[in-house]
Write an enzyme that holds these catalytic residues in place. Structure first.
Site, mmCIF file in Angstrom:
data_model
loop_
_atom_site.group_PDB
_atom_site.id
_atom_site.type_symbol
_atom_site.label_atom_id
_atom_site.label_comp_id
_atom_site.label_asym_id
_atom_site.label_seq_id
_atom_site.Cartn_x
_atom_site.Cartn_y
_atom_site.Cartn_z
ATOM 1 N N HIS A 1 0.807 -1.209 0.000
ATOM 2 C CA HIS A 1 0.000 0.000 0.000
ATOM 3 C C HIS A 1 0.842 1.261 0.000
ATOM 4 O O HIS A 1 0.354 2.322 -0.406
ATOM 5 C CB HIS A 1 -0.932 0.000 1.216
ATOM 6 C CG HIS A 1 -1.977 -1.069 1.163
ATOM 7 N ND1 HIS A 1 -3.294 -0.821 0.888
ATOM 8 C CD2 HIS A 1 -1.887 -2.415 1.331
ATOM 9 C CE1 HIS A 1 -3.986 -1.944 0.903
ATOM 10 N NE2 HIS A 1 -3.147 -2.925 1.176
ATOM 11 N N ASP B 1 3.210 9.484 -0.837
ATOM 12 C CA ASP B 1 2.067 8.687 -0.397
ATOM 13 C C ASP B 1 1.808 7.578 -1.406
ATOM 14 O O ASP B 1 1.851 7.825 -2.620
ATOM 15 C CB ASP B 1 0.813 9.554 -0.269
ATOM 16 C CG ASP B 1 -0.006 9.224 0.962
ATOM 17 O OD1 ASP B 1 0.059 8.063 1.402
ATOM 18 O OD2 ASP B 1 -0.698 10.111 1.470
#
Length: 496
Positions: free
Chosen positions: A184, A403
């Protein structure tokens, strides 16, 4: 070897196979009360937000830690059976961790080594050998729990950087179920990755998976670069479901390793977000918030407390905006929500102190009677309230320094039922690959440019705002969390 026992709410068919979800945290946390009673709390985090609705739809088994230390597996399982599994659409299976495990595996290796390293902050990593030993030990414990609950033929899906070694440990136990991994967070460039003293061991562990999913093309490229640097022969072939990799090296346990990797950006449950945004509770909050803000332009930020989120840079950009465009003073407000996270880690304590100092400094410089430029709130919110803040906001400022995806950007768009809003998005967020054509992209390190983009958003015609927002809403609704899961399972060959 894999167990043959079964229970009614474990059954999830993936082309005739059950789905075994594995993550560091379960979707609920347990808390022991003073009277020896137990309470369950929904767990926070983007991973849970994305996967919980999928598991509710599909059913299955979710293996993970329930958030409480120094309890036996039997105690944790008994509590979960009584307070969750009896009425849930899927079953939770706990992994028991000690206080030392949490300190060295989670707070140590996961969050003081892997997290900063993979977010390009390797200079703050603490490469403690004890952390690495704990990481291996806990991954081994996860593998043991999976081996106890998985049936022959079940499909094992492991999530994120805490559990890279799980498949390797499963193979050591003789478990040969198909196992896939989804990362992720970003995958760093080779020159950054190789600062990790145990980078070769991590690569070998990843090669024990049959399929690896990554968020972006850049992450995939970085991973392939690492493989090319490590092995003499790495051959790739593009396929319908990803890139097939063949590695020939005598040092590999699984000789002539065959591996498939895919780029599969994670998404949200679009319909659920839209439903919550339209709920009576959320609409009531919208009316109250709008009355409070009046006709001011509202810029909203929602970030977990973390040095990767670029909060100091965001505040400096807002200061630059007020300095460059004094006519905006008293007419614009930044409403910044910061969600508590890892508050026992020194770097996070320092981050909180820095952003609170900055907020106080900027507010002290610009506040006027009846107007405070930055409203900073350090708290957690339930979904109806969060969706209300999104709906009231004119602009969302999502500016992480790095991110993997950033689901806040997607949630903001899904919640904008009136289709009128501007998303200002960091080019270093994974979501920029999907939404960048319609969002206003910024380099969060460039506070002047970010201030200019905020000004552009304030002046943007309503028609353009609606066109951009509608385009992003269509992208997100056309590829929701359920689509992401189905794409991952197809790419991973779960039906084979």
């Amino acid at each position: 070897m894999a167990s043959q026992d079964s229970e009614s709410n474990e059954v999830s068919q993936v082309g005739g196979r059950r789905l075994i979800m594995v993550s560091n945290r379960l979707p609920v946390s347990l808390e022991r009360l003073d009277d020896d009673q137990w309470r369950t709390h929904p767990a926070a985090g983007g991973l849970v937000s994305a996967l919980d609705p999928v598991m509710r739809q599909r059913g299955g088994v979710w293996v993970g830690w329930p958030g409480v230390a120094d309890e036996t597996t039997e105690t944790l399982r008994d509590v979960l059976d009584r307070q969750y599994n009896a009425t849930s659409d899927y079953r939770l299976e706990p992994v028991a961790l000690t206080g030392d495990d949490i300190a060295d595996f989670y707070e140590g290796f996961s969050n003081e080594v892997i997290w900063p390293l993979f977010h390009n902050r390797f200079t703050v990593c603490r490469f403690e050998p004890d952390y690495w030993q704990a990481y291996q030990r806990v991954n081994r414990e996860f593998a043991h729990r999976i081996s106890e609950v998985a049936h022959t033929g079940d499909f094992v899906w492991v999530h994120d950087y805490h559990l890279v070694n799980v498949a390797d440990e499963l193979r050591a136990l003789g478990v040969d179920n198909r196992a896939s991994f989804f990362q992720h967070i970003p995958f760093p460039t080779a020159d950054i990755f190789c600062n990790l003293p145990w980078w070769r061991e991590i690569v070998h562990a990843l090669l024990s998976y049959d399929f690896i999913g990554l968020q972006t093309v850049a992450d995939r490229t970085n991973f392939l670069d690492v493989l090319t640097m490590m092995f003499d022969r790495v051959e790739t072939e593009a396929g319908d479901r990803g890139i097939d990799i063949s590695i020939g090296d005598e040092g590999l346990v699984r000789h002539q390793q065959q591996l498939r990797i895919g780029t599969l950006p994670i998404s949200i449950d679009y319909d659920h977000i839209a439903e919550v945004a339209a709920s009576e509770e959320s609409v009531a909050c919208v009316e109250r918030f709008r009355e409070g803000w009046g006709d001011r332009t509202v810029v909203v930020g929602v970030d977990r407390l973390d040095y990767t989120k670029g909060l100091p840079e965001k505040f400096e950009a807002f200061r630059e905006l007020l300095t460059r465009y004094p006519e905006l003073r008293s007419h614009i407000t930044l409403q910044q929500h910061v969600v508590p996270s890892r508050q026992q880690v020194p770097q996070y304590i320092e981050q909180k102190e820095e952003i609170e100092r900055l907020v106080g400094e900027i507010n002290g410089e610009f506040t006027q009677p009846g107007w405070v430029p930055i409203h900073y709130i350090f708290h957690r919110m339930d979904q109806p309230e969060l969706m209300a803040h999104y709906q009231v906001a004119d602009i969302a400022l999502v500016t992480p320094l790095k991110d993997g995806m950033n689901l806040v950007a997607k949630e903001f768009c899904a919640a904008k039922r009136d289709g009128n809003g501007v998303l200002i998005l960091s080019e270093f967020a994974g979501s920029a690959a999907e939404l960048g054509e319609h969002a206003l992209l910024v380099n969060p390190h460039d506070v002047v440019s970010t201030a200019e983009r905020i000004h552009d958003a304030c002046r943007m015609p309503v028609e353009e705002r609606r066109q951009r927002m509608q385009a992003m809403r269509e992208i997100i609704s056309a590829h929701n969390a359920f689509d992401w899961v189905e794409e991952f399972l197809r790419a991973a060959g779960a039906n084979q």
